[in-house]
Design a protein around this motif. Structure first.
Motif, PDB file in Angstrom:
ATOM      1  N   VAL A 120       3.628 -17.001  -8.241  1.00 17.91           N
ATOM      2  CA  VAL A 120       3.933 -17.021  -9.671  1.00 17.91           C
ATOM      3  C   VAL A 120       5.338 -17.574  -9.870  1.00 17.91           C
ATOM      4  O   VAL A 120       6.239 -17.327  -9.057  1.00 17.91           O
ATOM      5  N   SER A 121       5.516 -18.273 -10.939  1.00 21.34           N
ATOM      6  CA  SER A 121       6.807 -18.863 -11.301  1.00 21.34           C
ATOM      7  C   SER A 121       7.945 -17.854 -11.141  1.00 21.34           C
ATOM      8  O   SER A 121       7.851 -16.719 -11.601  1.00 21.34           O
ATOM      9  N   ASP A 146      -1.482 -23.998 -12.560  1.00 22.76           N
ATOM     10  CA  ASP A 146      -0.238 -23.500 -11.957  1.00 22.76           C
ATOM     11  C   ASP A 146       0.128 -24.280 -10.706  1.00 22.76           C
ATOM     12  O   ASP A 146       1.056 -23.891  -9.997  1.00 22.76           O
ATOM     13  N   GLY A 147      -0.562 -25.363 -10.421  1.00 26.15           N
ATOM     14  CA  GLY A 147      -0.146 -26.207  -9.311  1.00 26.15           C
ATOM     15  C   GLY A 147      -1.324 -26.849  -8.595  1.00 26.15           C
ATOM     16  O   GLY A 147      -2.473 -26.421  -8.736  1.00 26.15           O
ATOM     17  N   ALA A 148      -1.024 -27.884  -7.828  1.00 26.35           N
ATOM     18  CA  ALA A 148      -2.072 -28.650  -7.152  1.00 26.35           C
ATOM     19  C   ALA A 148      -2.796 -27.807  -6.112  1.00 26.35           C
ATOM     20  O   ALA A 148      -3.986 -27.992  -5.875  1.00 26.35           O
ATOM     21  N   LYS A 149      -2.075 -26.862  -5.484  1.00 25.39           N
ATOM     22  CA  LYS A 149      -2.724 -26.065  -4.438  1.00 25.39           C
ATOM     23  C   LYS A 149      -3.883 -25.257  -5.007  1.00 25.39           C
ATOM     24  O   LYS A 149      -4.961 -25.194  -4.411  1.00 25.39           O
ATOM     25  N   SER A 150      -3.661 -24.632  -6.145  1.00 28.86           N
ATOM     26  CA  SER A 150      -4.725 -23.847  -6.773  1.00 28.86           C
ATOM     27  C   SER A 150      -5.912 -24.740  -7.115  1.00 28.86           C
ATOM     28  O   SER A 150      -7.062 -24.400  -6.816  1.00 28.86           O
ATOM     29  N   ASP A 151      -5.648 -25.867  -7.729  1.00 32.14           N
ATOM     30  CA  ASP A 151      -6.740 -26.730  -8.159  1.00 32.14           C
ATOM     31  C   ASP A 151      -7.465 -27.352  -6.964  1.00 32.14           C
ATOM     32  O   ASP A 151      -8.698 -27.440  -6.959  1.00 32.14           O
ATOM     33  N   ILE A 181     -11.892 -37.326  -9.297  1.00 25.27           N
ATOM     34  CA  ILE A 181     -11.076 -36.255  -9.876  1.00 25.27           C
ATOM     35  C   ILE A 181      -9.668 -36.455  -9.336  1.00 25.27           C
ATOM     36  O   ILE A 181      -9.498 -36.677  -8.139  1.00 25.27           O
ATOM     37  N   GLU A 182      -8.660 -36.398 -10.205  1.00 23.78           N
ATOM     38  CA  GLU A 182      -7.285 -36.549  -9.713  1.00 23.78           C
ATOM     39  C   GLU A 182      -6.515 -35.256  -9.944  1.00 23.78           C
ATOM     40  O   GLU A 182      -6.521 -34.704 -11.046  1.00 23.78           O
ATOM     41  N   ILE A 183      -5.853 -34.805  -8.891  1.00 25.89           N
ATOM     42  CA  ILE A 183      -5.080 -33.567  -8.963  1.00 25.89           C
ATOM     43  C   ILE A 183      -3.614 -33.916  -8.761  1.00 25.89           C
ATOM     44  O   ILE A 183      -3.270 -34.644  -7.830  1.00 25.89           O
ATOM     45  N   CYS A 184      -2.777 -33.439  -9.651  1.00 28.01           N
ATOM     46  CA  CYS A 184      -1.354 -33.762  -9.533  1.00 28.01           C
ATOM     47  C   CYS A 184      -0.514 -32.526  -9.818  1.00 28.01           C
ATOM     48  O   CYS A 184      -1.020 -31.499 -10.268  1.00 28.01           O
ATOM     49  N   SER A 185       0.752 -32.622  -9.561  1.00 28.22           N
ATOM     50  CA  SER A 185       1.630 -31.463  -9.597  1.00 28.22           C
ATOM     51  C   SER A 185       3.024 -31.901  -9.995  1.00 28.22           C
ATOM     52  O   SER A 185       3.417 -33.047  -9.777  1.00 28.22           O
ATOM     53  N   ARG A 187       6.092 -23.773 -10.755  1.00 25.49           N
ATOM     54  CA  ARG A 187       4.634 -23.767 -10.779  1.00 25.49           C
ATOM     55  C   ARG A 187       4.004 -24.381 -12.019  1.00 25.49           C
ATOM     56  O   ARG A 187       3.788 -23.710 -13.029  1.00 25.49           O
ATOM     57  N   CYS A 188       3.681 -25.660 -11.904  1.00 26.58           N
ATOM     58  CA  CYS A 188       2.855 -26.295 -12.931  1.00 26.58           C
ATOM     59  C   CYS A 188       2.256 -27.579 -12.361  1.00 26.58           C
ATOM     60  O   CYS A 188       2.940 -28.327 -11.655  1.00 26.58           O
TER      61      CYS A 188
END
Lengths: 403, 403
Positions: A286-287, B108-113, B234-238, B249-250
């Motif tokens: 989390v941030s 909340d970030g590329a890792k999650s997605d 699908i493109e995932i970015c951070s 985290r975004c």
């Protein structure tokens, strides 16, 4: 050709709150004048602003992020900073539950954890969900292709389903204080569930998101005050309702070290290790400024400020409950809970009552049917509005139903 | 009895970066003096602080959260606020890709997605991952019980695997600029992958987390500049690397409207709808102050401040690459990428080289073997340190290897 997860097609087409938003939008577009007096008591969203100490903590942490010396990048573990896990552990102590900081993982909220926790369980589990229930319990299992069975929460049992010993469940979702029914489990009732889980080697997934609203002594604020619960229960909690974090996003999940299950080869497996691995691979924490904000919630001043907001909502709950009493409407909740779960008058269905309140008095509630079959004919009102709006909505309701 | 997801047991015991952290901790505990001069060039974490405009935006939004009039609770959709989706859409335009705000979901970030996207796909997919690769691609598929096959990235192809038309894949993970190898796909190479995907009705999951490091003209910053990509990718970015958001985290994921696959009954299904439903049920959006911080990244001043940090890292990459040149060490990356992927000298294995650098010169890198079999004998250094530390580490490396 990419194969799709066709379990998704078994989901109802619209997520409950999206359907509600759609109906409101359609009504507002066709009735722009009436829409101006809309009072929203539907979605369980808070309206009181963040506590000043929380805002100060977020800003201070944001400032730290601007300087090389105090900047923070990735968290080492992604499980949450020690300062916050320690604060949550101390919070547990304050109401008599022993949870060590190591057993806590910080997340971006209870919804994520409630949805993602299913990843650590295999296929073939019998999943027991009380009906009515928060839709995420069922939806996340449907998405994973799991079989869901239901324990009936009804008018007769005060919308607090109890275990049926003739039923064998492997995973059990419980929520107390309950969303949507506002009902709670007493210590004795919760002990019955824990004993049932221990006897069946089942795991309870305990949603404690509304614990801060508990006022009565014999209603536990954590399942871990029950003997044996650390051997069978995962507890998921959130700051959304405790501290108004619905838009700020922070929660936590507890998996005790003692919570061990056998794998198919008969080896002991700590569920905390599986969850740690799941989160370690698919989540990056989390941030930092938000975790500092969350930490502030658990300070003495933070608790004082947050409790003021909760008292504010509790006054609304009292007003709604009193209105129901005056109108002779049956309900659960209102005490220990920001939700009032009421029986639709004159045998109306939930969505009909929803449409009536929307179009006749411009009050938005949540149709009980959206939470399961036992919810039909029932309706959820939330105490998260302002005093003024809540009183006004209740006056309109009295006018409407006294006619 | 709760059945566990035993696919987890197929994962390697420790997540790569956790293993590295463990070795550093053990070394530091036994060598407290030497540990003081540790230089970390292992984990891909940034060290430059957040841009001042980002910090200001977070603080301003935190202030809004303190007042009832400007407080924000749940986002309606959880897909991200319009202001941020619009800003991301405009950002795409700035490098020639047409992506509408509606096609973007904030996370909340590329890792999650990257980890969660697999939820929308069914079982029975052949998943193609380049080797070496970021561990999350493989781990999230192993956790779901999917079969993973590999496309070899090797010294011969410059660590940029190309499609093998004799292999049929359903899901394809690509990352350019690549983590860990720093290699990139040119427009022509990416076109080959897109055509391969279209011919096989496969879906590309394109990780563009390092796009901001691209300096060369013929290297696309988004897969969507390639014709046909919106029908298959699908493109995932951070913002982690673009703007130093590793602790803030975004991120965002794009699923174009045109990306449609057939279900088993032959019906067209929009993947964006499945992802929307997944996120709608298991995610509640990103913290409002953090989304305001992210918005600031895409302003003119935000871009200027963030580009300064990227230039800073690019100078480090140049210094590392130059050191490798001086030492006659082969490498990829360093241009268009903050990573230098180098061949361990004297035929050493990755972990042996890791231990040597840690214990002899107190420099931490990442063993290539942690990213897949083709990574063995290779090693990743990152350009995310300070100029001083990077130069010092390279001096130590020269002293060590010239001996």
């Amino acid at each position: 050709m990419a194969k799709l997860n066709e379990n998704f097609f078994k989901l109802k087409k619209n997520y409950l709150f999206i359907e509600i938003a759609k109906r409101i939008r359609e009504y507002s577009d066709s009735h722009p004048q009436e829409a101006k007096r809309l009072i929203r008591m539907g979605i369980g969203d808070v309206t009181r602003p963040l506590a000043p100490v929380v805002v100060e903590a977020i800003k201070k942490a944001a400032d730290e992020m601007q300087y090389r010396e105090t900047f923070r990048g990735y968290e080492d573990s992604g499980a949450g900073y020690d300062f916050l896990r320690k604060a949550v552990s101390d919070y547990y102590k304050s109401f008599g539950a022993e949870v060590s900081a190591d057993e806590i993982r910080i997340s971006d909220g209870a919804k994520s954890d409630c949805g993602n926790i299913i990843d650590i369980f295999g296929s073939g589990n019998t999943v027991l969900v009380t009906d009515p229930a928060y839709p995420v319990y069922v939806d996340s299992n449907v998405m994973s292709g799991n079989e869901v069975i239901f324990a009936d929460s009804t008018e007769e049992n005060g919308f607090a389903a109890m275990p049926d010993k003739s039923v064998r469940a492997d995973l059990i979702y419980l929520c107390s204080p309950n969303n949507p029914t506002g009902s709670v489990y007493t210590t004795e009732q919760l002990r019955e569930w824990v004993n049932y889980a221990l006897e069946n080697n089942a795991v309870i997934i305990y949603d404690a998101a509304y614990e801060a609203f508990i006022t009565e002594d014999n209603v536990p604020r954590s399942i871990y005050v029950i003997e044996g619960a650390k051997k069978c229960a995962i507890e998921i909690c959130s700051l959304s309702k405790t501290a108004g974090f619905t838009g700020t996003r922070c929660g936590y999940t507890v998996i005790p070290d003692e919570l061990v299950q056998k794998d198919s080869a008969g080896n002991d497996v700590k569920l905390a290790d599986l969850w740690g691995r799941r989160q370690g691979s698919k989540f990056n924490g989390v941030s930092y400024p938000i975790q500092r904000g969350a930490e502030a919630v658990f300070t003495q001043e933070g608790q004082k400020q947050c409790r003021e907001n909760i008292s504010y909502y509790q006054e609304n709950a009292r007003v709604i409950a009193q209105t129901c009493d005056e109108l002779g409407i049956k309900y659960t909740g209102g005490v220990n809970s920001p939700y009032i779960w009421l029986k639709c008058p004159n045998g109306m269905g939930s969505w009909d009552f929803f449409d009536m309140l929307l179009t006749k008095i411009q009050v938005v509630g949540t149709p009980g049917a959206g939470f399961g079959k036992n919810g039909d004919g029932w309706f959820r009102l939330t105490a998260f509005g302002t005093h003024e709006a809540t009183k006004e909505a209740m006056e309109r309701l009295k006018d409407l139903l006294k006619k």
